[in-house]
Write a protein that holds these residues in place. Structure first.
Motif, short mmCIF file in Angstrom:
data_model
loop_
_atom_site.label_atom_id
_atom_site.label_comp_id
_atom_site.label_asym_id
_atom_site.label_seq_id
_atom_site.Cartn_x
_atom_site.Cartn_y
_atom_site.Cartn_z
N ARG A 1 4.52 10.45 2.84
CA ARG A 1 3.78 10.89 4.22
C ARG A 1 4.27 12.40 4.05
O ARG A 1 5.17 12.90 3.84
CB ARG A 1 4.69 10.45 5.18
CG ARG A 1 3.75 10.53 6.47
CD ARG A 1 4.60 9.55 7.76
NE ARG A 1 4.53 8.31 7.43
CZ ARG A 1 5.50 7.54 7.68
NH1 ARG A 1 6.59 7.93 8.50
NH2 ARG A 1 5.48 5.99 7.64
N GLN B 1 0.96 -1.05 0.00
CA GLN B 1 -0.02 -0.20 0.07
C GLN B 1 0.77 1.26 0.18
O GLN B 1 0.67 2.12 -0.91
CB GLN B 1 -0.95 0.06 1.10
CG GLN B 1 -2.15 -1.16 0.93
CD GLN B 1 -2.99 -0.96 2.13
OE1 GLN B 1 -2.88 -0.13 3.20
NE2 GLN B 1 -4.13 -1.55 2.15
N ARG B 2 1.61 1.53 1.03
CA ARG B 2 2.43 2.57 1.05
C ARG B 2 3.46 2.75 0.12
O ARG B 2 4.05 4.02 -0.28
CB ARG B 2 3.19 2.70 2.54
CG ARG B 2 3.70 4.15 2.88
CD ARG B 2 4.32 4.28 4.41
NE ARG B 2 5.26 3.22 4.44
CZ ARG B 2 5.42 2.20 5.17
NH1 ARG B 2 4.29 1.85 5.85
NH2 ARG B 2 6.59 1.52 5.56
N GLU C 1 1.25 0.99 -4.07
CA GLU C 1 -0.54 1.40 -4.72
C GLU C 1 -0.13 3.04 -4.53
O GLU C 1 -0.60 3.72 -5.53
CB GLU C 1 -1.34 0.98 -3.91
CG GLU C 1 -1.81 -0.41 -4.12
CD GLU C 1 -2.63 -1.30 -3.07
OE1 GLU C 1 -3.38 -0.43 -2.40
OE2 GLU C 1 -2.77 -2.38 -3.30
N GLN C 2 0.34 3.51 -3.49
CA GLN C 2 0.35 5.17 -3.33
C GLN C 2 1.26 5.65 -4.48
O GLN C 2 1.02 6.70 -5.15
CB GLN C 2 0.80 5.52 -1.88
CG GLN C 2 -0.30 5.18 -0.86
CD GLN C 2 0.17 5.82 0.53
OE1 GLN C 2 1.08 6.79 0.64
NE2 GLN C 2 -0.47 5.57 1.62
N TYR C 3 2.43 4.99 -4.52
CA TYR C 3 3.16 5.36 -5.64
C TYR C 3 2.61 5.42 -7.11
O TYR C 3 2.82 6.24 -7.92
CB TYR C 3 4.54 4.48 -5.76
CG TYR C 3 5.65 4.82 -4.79
CD1 TYR C 3 5.45 5.92 -3.58
CD2 TYR C 3 6.76 3.82 -4.51
CE1 TYR C 3 6.20 5.78 -2.59
CE2 TYR C 3 7.50 3.86 -3.40
CZ TYR C 3 7.32 5.01 -2.47
OH TYR C 3 8.14 5.15 -1.49
N TRP D 1 0.12 8.27 -7.68
CA TRP D 1 0.94 9.42 -8.06
C TRP D 1 1.42 9.25 -9.44
O TRP D 1 1.32 10.16 -10.15
CB TRP D 1 2.02 9.50 -6.83
CG TRP D 1 2.96 10.71 -7.46
CD1 TRP D 1 3.09 11.81 -7.66
CD2 TRP D 1 4.57 10.28 -7.76
NE1 TRP D 1 4.14 12.41 -8.12
CE2 TRP D 1 5.12 11.39 -8.27
CE3 TRP D 1 5.26 9.04 -7.56
CZ2 TRP D 1 6.60 11.34 -8.51
CZ3 TRP D 1 6.65 9.08 -8.02
CH2 TRP D 1 7.33 10.37 -8.45
#
Length: 307
Positions: free
Chosen positions: A280, A90-91, A94-96, A99
């Motif tokens: 973050r 996730q961190r 998927e977050q990358y 973006w």
């Protein structure tokens, strides 16, 4: 895409939905439809804990389409971190991907084998991922010469391994797809593990990947700063002084090797931001790294829309 890549498309994979046609979430590609190399019985199911995966035995790529109307043809294979014992999907996956999608980039989040298999299974997985994506460039509307890798922590070590060991025999399995180039065209390394010995080593990643008593030859091979050559692709490194888990010296060692080999490279070393910071907020200038990365990608022409 090369004629070889196009020809291998039908031979290497079973029929799957056309890109964008899946109605039940992102498309997931099996890396080894012909059978995982060195498959092991009795490992049990994967485990999921707070967005992190472990006990991986079936490597995959999860596809995230660009969010903009006109994709620019660039693709990034994302290697989440987790010390080669888990994947922070996730961190650091998927977050990358979310973006990168805003930049017109197609992302492929890699689920790779780890400590249960050890070296060279992760290397085989990431190089197969590059070959697979390149062989299907037309299908995903990407350019075969705009395929990069991005990795965080141990995933950064894996991405750096792909950037330096892309032609190593250990990354081949004898499959027809081995004939497709596995060299990434660029790499983005987030607080990467690089050294496998010396004061900068991350002992946990080393043990998980190489075992308790690796040979000197294996340690040297997987100390990827030693494997940089002029053929290593352009690289962006991001790290922080506050990282107490994977010392900033790892990025510095790799950058110095890139400079010696005359490989185009940039490095941003921030004061604040602990290990695993991902995207973050509230970390001062370190939270602005996506803007610096976008500038770097744009400066290399990777965000320009190509016909």
């Amino acid at each position: 895409m090369t004629q070889l890549g196009a020809g291998l498309l039908g031979a290497a994979l079973p029929a799957m939905p056309v890109f964008g046609a899946a109605a039940t979430g992102p498309l997931v590609l099996r890396l080894w439809p012909e059978g995982v190399p060195g498959a092991k019985n009795g490992l049990g199911p994967e485990r999921v804990d707070d967005g992190r995966l472990s006990n991986v035995s079936e490597p995959t790529l999860t596809v995230f389409a660009p969010a903009v109307d006109r994709p620019n043809g660039a693709a990034v294979i994302i290697c989440p971190g987790g010390g080669y014992v888990r994947l922070s999907t996730q961190r650091e996956g998927e977050q990358y991907a979310a973006w990168l999608s805003t930049l017109g980039i197609t992302s492929f989040v890699l689920k790779y084998r780890m400590a249960e298999f050890g070296h060279p299974a992760p290397l085989q997985d990431v190089l197969r991922a590059v070959r697979l994506v390149r062989s299907q460039a037309a299908r995903f509307r990407i350019k075969a010469d705009r395929i990069g890798v991005m990795g965080s922590s141990a995933g950064g070590h894996l991405a750096a391994s792909a950037s330096t060991l892309f032609d190593h025999p250990l990354g081949r399995t004898g499959a027809e797809l081995d004939r497709v180039s596995a060299r990434p065209d660029f790499s983005v390394l987030m607080y990467p593990v690089i050294a496998m010995e010396g004061p900068a080593v991350h002992a946990g990643s080393r043990k998980a990947l190489l075992g308790s008593a690796p040979s000197a030859e294996t340690v040297a091979l997987m100390s990827v700063e030693r494997q940089v050559t002029a053929a290593t692709p352009p690289t962006l490194l991001i790290h922080t002084q506050a990282d107490t888990a994977v010392p900033v010296e790892n990025s510095i060692l790799f950058y110095q090797a890139l400079v010696r080999a005359k490989v185009p490279a940039e490095m941003y070393l921030f004061e604040h931001g602990s290990h695993g910071m991902g995207m973050r907020a509230g970390l001062g200038t370190a939270s602005e790294w996506p803007r610096r990365a976008e500038e770097w990608l744009r400066g290399r022409g990777l965000l320009a829309i190509s016909n």
